[in-house]
Structure formats: structure tokens, C-alpha cells
Motif scaffolding. Sequence first.
Motif, PDB file in Angstrom:
ATOM      1  N   ASP A  60      34.377  -6.551  -0.209  1.00 56.42           N
ATOM      2  CA  ASP A  60      35.529  -6.933   0.610  1.00 56.42           C
ATOM      3  C   ASP A  60      35.900  -5.862   1.633  1.00 56.42           C
ATOM      4  N   SER A 101      33.037 -14.705  -7.838  1.00 60.87           N
ATOM      5  CA  SER A 101      33.735 -15.277  -6.678  1.00 60.87           C
ATOM      6  C   SER A 101      35.045 -15.943  -7.044  1.00 60.87           C
ATOM      7  N   SER A 102      35.107 -16.496  -8.268  1.00 57.28           N
ATOM      8  CA  SER A 102      36.339 -17.183  -8.666  1.00 57.28           C
ATOM      9  C   SER A 102      36.453 -17.221 -10.179  1.00 57.28           C
ATOM     10  N   ARG A 111      30.768  -9.663   9.954  1.00 59.94           N
ATOM     11  CA  ARG A 111      31.504 -10.285   8.849  1.00 59.94           C
ATOM     12  C   ARG A 111      32.996  -9.936   8.883  1.00 59.94           C
ATOM     13  N   THR A 133      34.323  -7.169   8.214  1.00 63.22           N
ATOM     14  CA  THR A 133      34.619  -6.396   7.004  1.00 63.22           C
ATOM     15  C   THR A 133      35.498  -5.202   7.365  1.00 63.22           C
ATOM     16  N   ARG A 149      35.613 -17.335  -0.454  1.00 63.47           N
ATOM     17  CA  ARG A 149      34.211 -17.211  -0.070  1.00 63.47           C
ATOM     18  C   ARG A 149      33.664 -18.585   0.282  1.00 63.47           C
ATOM     19  N   GLU A 150      32.895 -18.608   1.379  1.00 56.17           N
ATOM     20  CA  GLU A 150      32.410 -19.882   1.893  1.00 56.17           C
ATOM     21  C   GLU A 150      31.137 -20.329   1.165  1.00 56.17           C
ATOM     22  N   ARG A 160      28.237 -11.022  -8.186  1.00 52.74           N
ATOM     23  CA  ARG A 160      29.601 -10.854  -7.671  1.00 52.74           C
ATOM     24  C   ARG A 160      30.401 -12.080  -8.111  1.00 52.74           C
ATOM     25  N   PRO A 186      40.141  -9.408  -3.420  1.00 52.04           N
ATOM     26  CA  PRO A 186      39.126 -10.444  -3.181  1.00 52.04           C
ATOM     27  C   PRO A 186      39.714 -11.663  -2.481  1.00 52.04           C
ATOM     28  N   THR A 231      35.222 -24.203   0.551  1.00 54.27           N
ATOM     29  CA  THR A 231      35.713 -22.828   0.435  1.00 54.27           C
ATOM     30  C   THR A 231      36.176 -22.602  -0.999  1.00 54.27           C
ATOM     31  N   THR A 242      27.215  -8.351   1.612  1.00 53.77           N
ATOM     32  CA  THR A 242      27.716  -9.720   1.452  1.00 53.77           C
ATOM     33  C   THR A 242      28.574  -9.841   0.196  1.00 53.77           C
ATOM     34  N   PHE A 249      26.282 -20.597  -1.936  1.00 57.26           N
ATOM     35  CA  PHE A 249      26.932 -19.637  -1.055  1.00 57.26           C
ATOM     36  C   PHE A 249      25.956 -19.236   0.049  1.00 57.26           C
TER      37      PHE A 249
END
Length: 535
Positions: free
Chosen positions: A104, A317-318, A130, A132, A278-279, A315, A275, A284, A101, A383
Motif C-alpha cells: 500500500d 485482500s479481504s 499505481r 503508490t 483491490r480491483e 497478500r 489496506p 472491486t 502490486t 486480480f
Amino acid sequence: MSIANEVDRRRTFAIISHPDAGKTTLTEKLLLFAGAIQIAGSVKARKASRHASSDWMEIEKQRGISVASSVMQMEYRDCVINLLDTPGHQDFSEDTYRVLTAVDAALMVIDAGNGVEPQTIRLLQVCRARNTPIITFINKLDREVREPLELLSEIEAHLGMDAVPFSWPVGMGRSFGGVFDIRHNHMRVFKAGEERRNDQDEIIEGLDNPAIASRFGEAFAKANEEIELIQAAAPEFDHEAFLAGQQTPVFFGSAINNFGVQEVLDVLVELAPKPGPREALQRTVQPQEPKFSGVVFKVQANMDPAHRDRVAFVRVSSGRFERGMKLKVARTGKEIRPNNVVSFLSQRRELVEEAYAGDVIGIPNHGVLHLGDVLTEGENLQFTGLPFFAPELFQAVEVKDPLRIKQLRIGLTQLGEEGAIQVFRPEAAGGALLLGAIGQLQFEVVAHRLKTEYGVEARMMPSRYNMARWITSEDPKALRKFMDANAAHIAYDVVDAAAFLVSSQAQLRVAQELYPAIEFHAMREHAGKVFGAKA
């Protein structure tokens, strides 16, 4: 550099495979080719002082297998690569699912002698769910293995996607001459030797070069026919189809001999996705956003036994992480200012001053951060999709020395929070703690870690249970009534989510018929919220 530029440089991927396909060896060789390490350890030499760079746990060194995911960061060709090595053994598949999860792309390693094996299929299903992107490396061509066309067909059948060879083997085993690079129209000649580098390989240009035909004879004639066949039958590589999880580039090589490794590293940099969004339940989240957000996808206890710490793997995410910045834990509302955040190269840690979307950072803490926790600069985000699966095996656990009961509870709490095993506390007073696992090896690892990391000799005993289902209901009174009526079968996990424990499928069916207002779940999300598969 701007946040957008830094995000563009990131490549975050996991290496997945069946046990013994050569995954940890390939991990080391990727580190070697990127210049991150100077000498590769040997997973075979278990009694030697060298062990796999990505295997740090004592039991891993003894058994020569990976039982925990490792995170490593390196730079190559102006890209920052976050490489996550996962356990190959099926008993630790939950850890691998959660790692998937956080990435990428995935690099799938296949043993050319065994083809696509059961554990690989399970992991591929997660990747497919996913979408991926997957890069495939077929390993061990220096041995007598299966026909490459047969392997290609098997990959397509199990992946449900087109396999597009980027290279093709010339011979195998004793007659293994090397691989032909289809994209660049040259042959890389094989020469055994672990410490060889690609720049030491001999290159012969051109598929129609008579020097290849005369030197490799029948093996090359066969390879040439097969290359012509796949070029006529296989679709051309489509980058968008690859990013959508509809095509996989395929490479052949021998990781133990460093052969075919650099091509994989190059394609990761050139083709693997940067990257993406991500939901979250609320919205989003875009990686280029100015504000930091990240999710804890793994917790590891006692990476440094001297400090008894727990490291939460986050991880990003932003946004941009800066050391010492104020962060909010969305689950609890607590604020933290992490100053000793680290990046990893196996056991070697380095303090992180900054990190960007795609990076994986480690935050040492003492139980503040749990699996699935979201860190932000103030926004409440959740998330989705960090799974816990209902255990299939149970054992009761007691401590041999009653004076060590406190250490037992501390150890099991910490190991439960990191997801190494699921720990259930029976609602009935006086009941022994129950351990729930996907596979038997998890019990052995937990017993070993309790002894070596917490000084606790634990006694594992059979349990009458072999199934658990987390329980919820939209009617709180109905839930309380069910729990009171079945108190002997109710237990709470490490985040106090209630579970119904049974010894047979028939017992579960009876409960479902008698209590239609109760929902029984085979999968739980983090922080006690239940979702997904029913019964």
C-alpha cells in the motif's frame, strides 16, 4: 476486535532502492527499532556468522546483496507492520515489480552521495503508475555527499511530485551534526554507533536556540538558511496529496548508525495508508468484507532446504484468514485447507492462526499454488496487474550428468514457477530447455541454486535468440497456422503460454506483417492470460 478494526491497524509497505543505497541495512534497523530483533546483522561482514536478517539465500550471504524479496512482520505502536524488502539489483526487477502490486506504500532509500539512480527511477515509474504513496529516506549523511537542496530538486524532477522535507541535515560527513526535525522544531544531535537507540540521542529544542548556533556554527547557519528557503518555497504537507502519490515526505539520516530511523518508522504508522480496495476483473474487493480473499504475488522454492518446500506468499485482500479454513484456488477450482501457514521474520517462521487484509502469509505447498493465483472462500475472482516481462537474454541449459536430467527439470520447473527465471520448452522435439532473463546475474543465481538446492551441475550455453513475444489471436485457426509455420521458433513457458522466439527486431517485424491476425505481447499476466504491451 472486528475485521474493520484489524484492517485499520495494518501498514504494508515495500522498501525500494538502487543497489548499495543501504536498503537492507535500513530494513534491519526498522526491525531493531520496532523490537522485532535484538541485534542487527552486518551485510558487510560476509564471512562472519551474522548476515542481513532479510537475506537468507546462500548466494546472498556470499555476495552481500539481496537477490530475492523478503517478507517480515512486526508490531509497533499498536500497528501490525508488513515490511517487504526487495532486491535492489536491476537483474531482479521483475520480482520487485510483483512485490509492488502487494503493498500500500513504498519507502524509497536514496544514497545521498549518488542521488536518484537508474534502478530507482524504474521502480518509481511503477509506483507512479499505481499512485503508490512514497516516503523518502536520504541515507549516508555521515559521509561526504551531495547538497540536500540539489537532492531535493532531483527527487522532484524524477518523481514528478512535490518533495516535502520533514527533517533537514546540519552538515555532512565529518561535520555532520545531526538533523533538524522541522515538524517538531528540534534538532537531534548525531553520534556515531550502530547499537545506539533514539532514546539515547541528545535533543536541542528550537530553530532559534542560540545553543545550536554556537555549537554547530557555519554548518547550522547554512542549514538554517536552507530551512527558511524550503519553508517559503515548498508546499505544506498535505496528507491527501501524499496518499494520492502527489507528495513525498523526505527524511535525512544514516541507517548504519541508527540515525533518523525511528522518525521513518513513526511516519509509516502515522501517515501510511491502511489496506484499501483491490480491483478484480469481476468487481472491486473491499478489505473489510467478511469473506477471505488473497492473491499469490510471490513463490519461493527451498526456503527450508531440509523439506524441499515451496512457499506461496499471499497478500490478504479481504476478510479474515483462519488456520485450517477451506479455500478455493480460483484458477483450478481445487480446494485446500492450509494448516501450516506461516508469517516471517526473515528465516524465522511462526504459525499463523489468523490474518487480515494487508497481511502477508506464507502457504507451504508442492506446486499447487502459482504466481497470480487467487484464493477465496468459494467466489471466482481474478486480480489484475501481476506482470511477467518478455526476457531480453537467453541461454540454453543442459545437465552435465545425463542421470540428473529429472532433477534438472524439477529444479527449473520450480524456479520458473517462482519467477526467479523464465523457462521455455521448445515445441520442436529434442530441443534443449531455454532460460530467459532480464539480466545476466539471474543465470548465475539459477546455476548456483540448481547446484546447491537440487544437486544439479548445469551447463549454460549461448542461444541464438534475444527476444520473446507471447502470442495470441482471436482466430484459433490463424494461431495454429502461425505456430505450425514457425515451429522452430515456438516455445512454451512454465504455464504453457506460447511464445515466439526471434533473434532480431527485424525478424519480429516481418512476422507481424505476414501474420496480421496474430498479436505479439511483451508482457504476460499470470495463469497464461496475456495482456498489456504489444510487440
